[in-house]
Design a protein around this motif. Structure first.
Motif, short mmCIF file in Angstrom:
data_model
loop_
_atom_site.label_atom_id
_atom_site.label_comp_id
_atom_site.label_asym_id
_atom_site.label_seq_id
_atom_site.Cartn_x
_atom_site.Cartn_y
_atom_site.Cartn_z
N ASN A 31 0.85 -1.20 0.00
CA ASN A 31 0.00 0.00 0.00
C ASN A 31 0.88 1.25 0.00
OD1 ASN A 31 -2.18 -1.84 0.67
ND2 ASN A 31 -1.47 -1.75 2.79
N ARG A 32 0.26 2.37 -0.20
CA ARG A 32 0.93 3.67 -0.02
C ARG A 32 0.26 4.35 1.18
NH1 ARG A 32 5.56 4.32 -3.05
NH2 ARG A 32 5.31 2.98 -4.86
N ASN A 33 1.06 4.84 2.11
CA ASN A 33 0.47 5.56 3.23
C ASN A 33 0.19 7.01 2.84
OD1 ASN A 33 2.87 6.93 3.40
ND2 ASN A 33 3.61 5.86 5.21
N SER A 34 -0.27 7.80 3.82
CA SER A 34 -0.69 9.18 3.50
C SER A 34 0.48 10.02 2.99
CB SER A 34 -1.34 9.82 4.73
OG SER A 34 -0.46 9.69 5.83
N GLU A 35 1.71 9.59 3.31
CA GLU A 35 2.89 10.33 2.79
C GLU A 35 3.37 9.77 1.47
OE1 GLU A 35 5.44 9.68 6.15
OE2 GLU A 35 3.83 10.52 7.38
N GLY A 36 2.65 8.80 0.94
CA GLY A 36 3.02 8.21 -0.34
C GLY A 36 4.09 7.13 -0.23
N LYS A 37 4.42 6.76 1.01
CA LYS A 37 5.47 5.73 1.19
C LYS A 37 4.86 4.33 1.13
CE LYS A 37 8.65 6.03 4.39
NZ LYS A 37 9.21 6.34 5.74
N LEU A 38 5.65 3.41 0.58
CA LEU A 38 5.21 2.02 0.48
C LEU A 38 5.06 1.42 1.88
CD1 LEU A 38 4.69 0.22 -2.01
CD2 LEU A 38 7.03 -0.64 -1.76
N CYS A 39 3.94 0.75 2.12
CA CYS A 39 3.75 0.09 3.42
C CYS A 39 2.77 -1.07 3.25
CB CYS A 39 3.22 1.08 4.46
SG CYS A 39 1.57 1.65 4.10
#
Ligand code: NAP
Length: 285
Positions: free
Chosen positions: A231-239
């Motif tokens: 997924n992408r978190n709210s900061e756009g980072k992969l998670c």
């Protein structure tokens, strides 16, 4: 942080080195046909990565990039040609197919020769997984099993909970854990009291695609927590699905995102292509 981090990236790199040696010892390079229909940017990235992995291991990958408007008939014709081409050991048609055209994904999957079905999506191969007699396993669940083995986590006799029931991840994942004598529960969007079930898991696999779905209070102390999601978190980072830092305090083992299931999934495509090539070469002797 108490959990052991399951390093899929390192494990995949190590195994790729071994694979390259096994491939170099074959009579010829294994061949993988990669079909990409349309110009979806994510699919483009996946295909490029897969082709790079192949090159690193000595697998010959040939790309068939088709415009979105190619249509079902021409796509099936290409697959038919690849099915009959002896130099092609594996065929991969990158999904999803473009929307708004006449593509029938199920018919496309059915048209791939099951002996070349390195994604293991053909119903024949799916059926073989069900009865525990298979040549190919879908790459993501196969990668998870390889990681469990590497870290000495034996599903036999354990409570295993798989969150997600898709055909490519959740269902085959559950089946593989069952074959290895785990007691398996499959959860999905209509499962009430998800936390009650996940808290019982010695091995918890989350394959949903929802940031922060699995929190520390849903995890049994010492459990192996496998996060399949990307997924992408709210900061756009992969998670993944798992709230990593707090869960890592409580779990016994945990996979990171990125660097856990992703590299192992990519590795398994190479393993499947090698298996297909071996079977193909043996069949012609
Ligand atoms: P999918 O087809 O969308 O399936 C998601 C599953 O999650 C469904 O079974 C759905 O239930 C279930 N679900 C949705 N919300 C839920 C909730 N609140 N509680 C419990 N279950 C819930 O996705 P997929 O293709 O299996 O992929 C799952 C994730 O893994 C995605 O993030 C994807 O990007 C990732 N993935 C990673 C790799 C890799 O290489 N690491 C490979 C493939 C996929 P219903 O069936 O009831 O709708």
């Amino acid at each position: 942080m108490s959990a052991i981090i399951m390093d899929g990236k390192a494990l995949a790199a190590k195994r790729k080195g071994e694979l390259a040696k096994e491939i170099a010892a074959l009579d010829r390079r294994p061949g993988l046909a990669v079909i990409l229909v349309g110009n979806d940017p994510a699919s483009r990235v996946y295909v490029t990565n897969k082709e790079r992995d192949c090159a690193q291991c000595g697998i010959y990958s040939q790309e068939f990039a088709l415009p979105a408007q190619t249509g079902q008939k021409a796509l099936l014709q290409l697959i038919d040609e690849l099915n009959r081409d002896d130099r092609v050991d594996g065929i991969l048609c990158q999904l999803p197919l473009p929307q708004g055209y006449d593509y029938d994904q199920q018919e496309v999957l059915l048209s791939i020769d099951p002996r070349k079905d390195v994604d293991a999506f053909h119903p024949y191969n799916v059926g073989r997984i069900m009865i525990g007699d298979y040549t190919f396993l879908p790459c993501t669940p196969a990668g998870v099993m390889a990681m469990l083995d590497e870290y000495g986590i034996d599903p036999a006799g354990k409570r295993c909970v798989v969150v997600g029931r898709s055909n490519i991840v959740g269902k085959p994942m559950a089946m593989l854990l069952l074959h290895r004598h785990g007691t398996v529960t499959i959860c999905h969007s209509r499962t009430p009291n998800l936390a009650e079930l996940t808290r019982e898991a010695d091995i918890l696999v989350s394959a949903v695609g929802k940031v922060g779905l699995i929190t520390a209070d849903m995890v049994k102390p010492g459990a192996a927590v496998i996060d399949v999601a990307m997924n992408r978190n709210s900061e756009g980072k992969l998670c993944g699905d798992v709230d990593f830092a707090p869960v890592a305090e409580k779990a016994g083992w945990i996979t990171p995102v990125p660097g856990g299931c992703g590299p192992m999934t990519r590795l398994m495509l190479l393993e499947n292509t090698l298996a297909a090539a071996r079977a193909n070469l043996a069949g012609r002797k």
